[in-house]
Write an enzyme that holds these catalytic residues in place. Structure first.
Site, PDB file in Angstrom:
ATOM      1  N   GLY A  55      11.921  14.759  36.950  1.00 42.20           N
ATOM      2  CA  GLY A  55      11.061  15.912  37.131  1.00 42.20           C
ATOM      3  C   GLY A  55      10.141  15.798  38.321  1.00 42.20           C
ATOM      4  N   HIS A  56      10.211  14.640  39.016  1.00 41.20           N
ATOM      5  CA  HIS A  56       9.328  14.410  40.162  1.00 41.20           C
ATOM      6  C   HIS A  56      10.110  14.327  41.478  1.00 41.20           C
ATOM      7  CE1 HIS A  56       6.360  13.709  37.146  1.00 41.20           C
ATOM      8  NE2 HIS A  56       6.957  12.632  36.692  1.00 41.20           N
ATOM      9  N   ASP A 109       5.438   3.626  31.274  1.00 40.81           N
ATOM     10  CA  ASP A 109       6.074   2.948  32.410  1.00 40.81           C
ATOM     11  C   ASP A 109       5.673   1.485  32.456  1.00 40.81           C
ATOM     12  OD1 ASP A 109       7.082   5.423  33.020  1.00 40.81           O
ATOM     13  OD2 ASP A 109       6.168   5.570  35.007  1.00 40.81           O
ATOM     14  N   HIS A 218       2.367  15.333  35.205  1.00 47.67           N
ATOM     15  CA  HIS A 218       3.088  15.809  34.021  1.00 47.67           C
ATOM     16  C   HIS A 218       2.363  16.993  33.395  1.00 47.67           C
ATOM     17  CE1 HIS A 218       3.688  11.414  34.434  1.00 47.67           C
ATOM     18  NE2 HIS A 218       4.945  11.749  34.308  1.00 47.67           N
TER      19      HIS A 218
END
Length: 330
Positions: A55-56, A109, A218
């Site tokens: 999504g990045h 992460d 996000h």
């Protein structure tokens, strides 16, 4: 929701397959996993691995290649990649000189990359890490203990990637990375939320005359909301915060004007113009400016500004040659 997808469960799988088929001479995947690595692994150098939720784009797989990353792991949309996938990436890129993990400071992460490092070390692979926390907007946030890692991570990929190509040792790259990260400050604003593929809904609601200041990539909340004004007003607010944190005076810097997905290049260059003018007025010397989509948030409207204070070493490495699928020339 109008998005060019097929099955929601196959979004990341099909994206990775499409990237590999588009650039078959530059990259390849690992065991049909959402892991992108350099096609021709260079021997005798430290390998760099990064990654995170999808999504990045173009982060992170778009920066795999000469002078930047050796591998990147794509999690599901806005979801950290699992430890076993990070472990497979470490094994795939290691050539005996060790592997450096470049991790954005999000709890998932950090946990999964550190678990993978422990697994790899049991195999005899030397692993170290740097954690990017360049977002100055909020100290502790959703999914984060401490400051978040956002678009300034691109500077880390580039500078450490160049150092690895020059033959820096794992310990030396780690020390350089920690120093570079301390010198990066980033802050952004959102004009509208992104549409999350899995739900078909916006990640948050903003009135037509509102912006969110200091949001995360996000869609996490920022510091506050305020009325939408012209570009220069918002740029000045962000620059004031960054320069206050950086204490930059009559020094050299690099600048990244990063789009979050929807914002046009026209708008980003208007932002860049104001940034350049303000920094010139303050006798801050811009040695390199990057403008475009480097770390997005799906189709979110908005931008971030990153400023990296340069020393002689980081300036040289930043300006060195690189060749990746997202940046054929950096």
């Amino acid at each position: 929701m109008k998005k060019l997808i097929n099955n929601k469960e196959d979004i990341v799988k099909e994206m990775v397959e499409g990237m590999v088929k588009a650039f078959p001479n530059e990259i390849e995947s690992v065991n049909e996993l959402p892991i992108i690595i350099r096609k021709n692994k260079k021997q005798g150098k430290v390998a760099l691995v990064s990654g995170g939720g999808s999504g990045h784009e173009p982060s992170h797989a778009g920066f795999v290649g000469f002078g930047m990353l050796d591998g990147a792991i794509a999690g599901e949309v806005f979801t950290s990649p699992s430890a076993d996938k990070v472990y497979e990436a470490i094994k795939a890129v290691d050539n005996g000189e060790g592997v450096l993990l470049i991790i954005k400071n999000y709890s998932g992460d950090v946990m999964n990359f550190e678990m993978a490092a422990e697994m790899a070390e049991l195999d005899g692979i030397k692993v170290n890490k740097v954690i990017v926390d360049d977002d100055i907007a909020v100290e502790n946030s959703t999914y984060t203990i401490g400051r978040r890692g956002i678009a300034g991570t691109i500077f880390v990929h580039k500078i450490l990637g160049a150092a690895a190509e020059e033959g820096y040792s794992l310990d030396k790259i780690k020390e350089l990375g920690d120093r570079v990260i301390r010198n990066i400050k980033t802050m952004g604003i959102s004009l509208k939320s992104c549409t999350v593929f899995t739900t078909g809904k916006g990640s948050f609601d903003l009135a037509d005359d509102e912006i969110e200041v200091g949001l995360g990539i996000h869609g996490e909340p920022g510091t506050h909301r305020e009325k939408f004004q012209n570009a220069d007003v918002h740029v000045d607010h962000i620059l004031d915060k960054i320069l206050e944190e950086s204490n930059i005076q009559n020094e050299k810097v690099a600048v990244l004007i990063n789009g979050l997905g929807e914002t046009t290049l026209i708008e980003l260059f208007i932002v860049s113009n104001r940034v350049s003018n303000v920094l010139k007025e303050k006798n801050i010397h811009v040695e390199k400016t990057l403008v475009g989509n480097y770390m997005t948030s799906l189709d979110m409207g908005g931008f971030s500004i990153s400023i990296l204070k340069l020393d002689e070493e980081s300036e040289r490495l930043l300006k060195s040659k690189s060749d990746t699928i997202a940046l054929k020339t950096f």
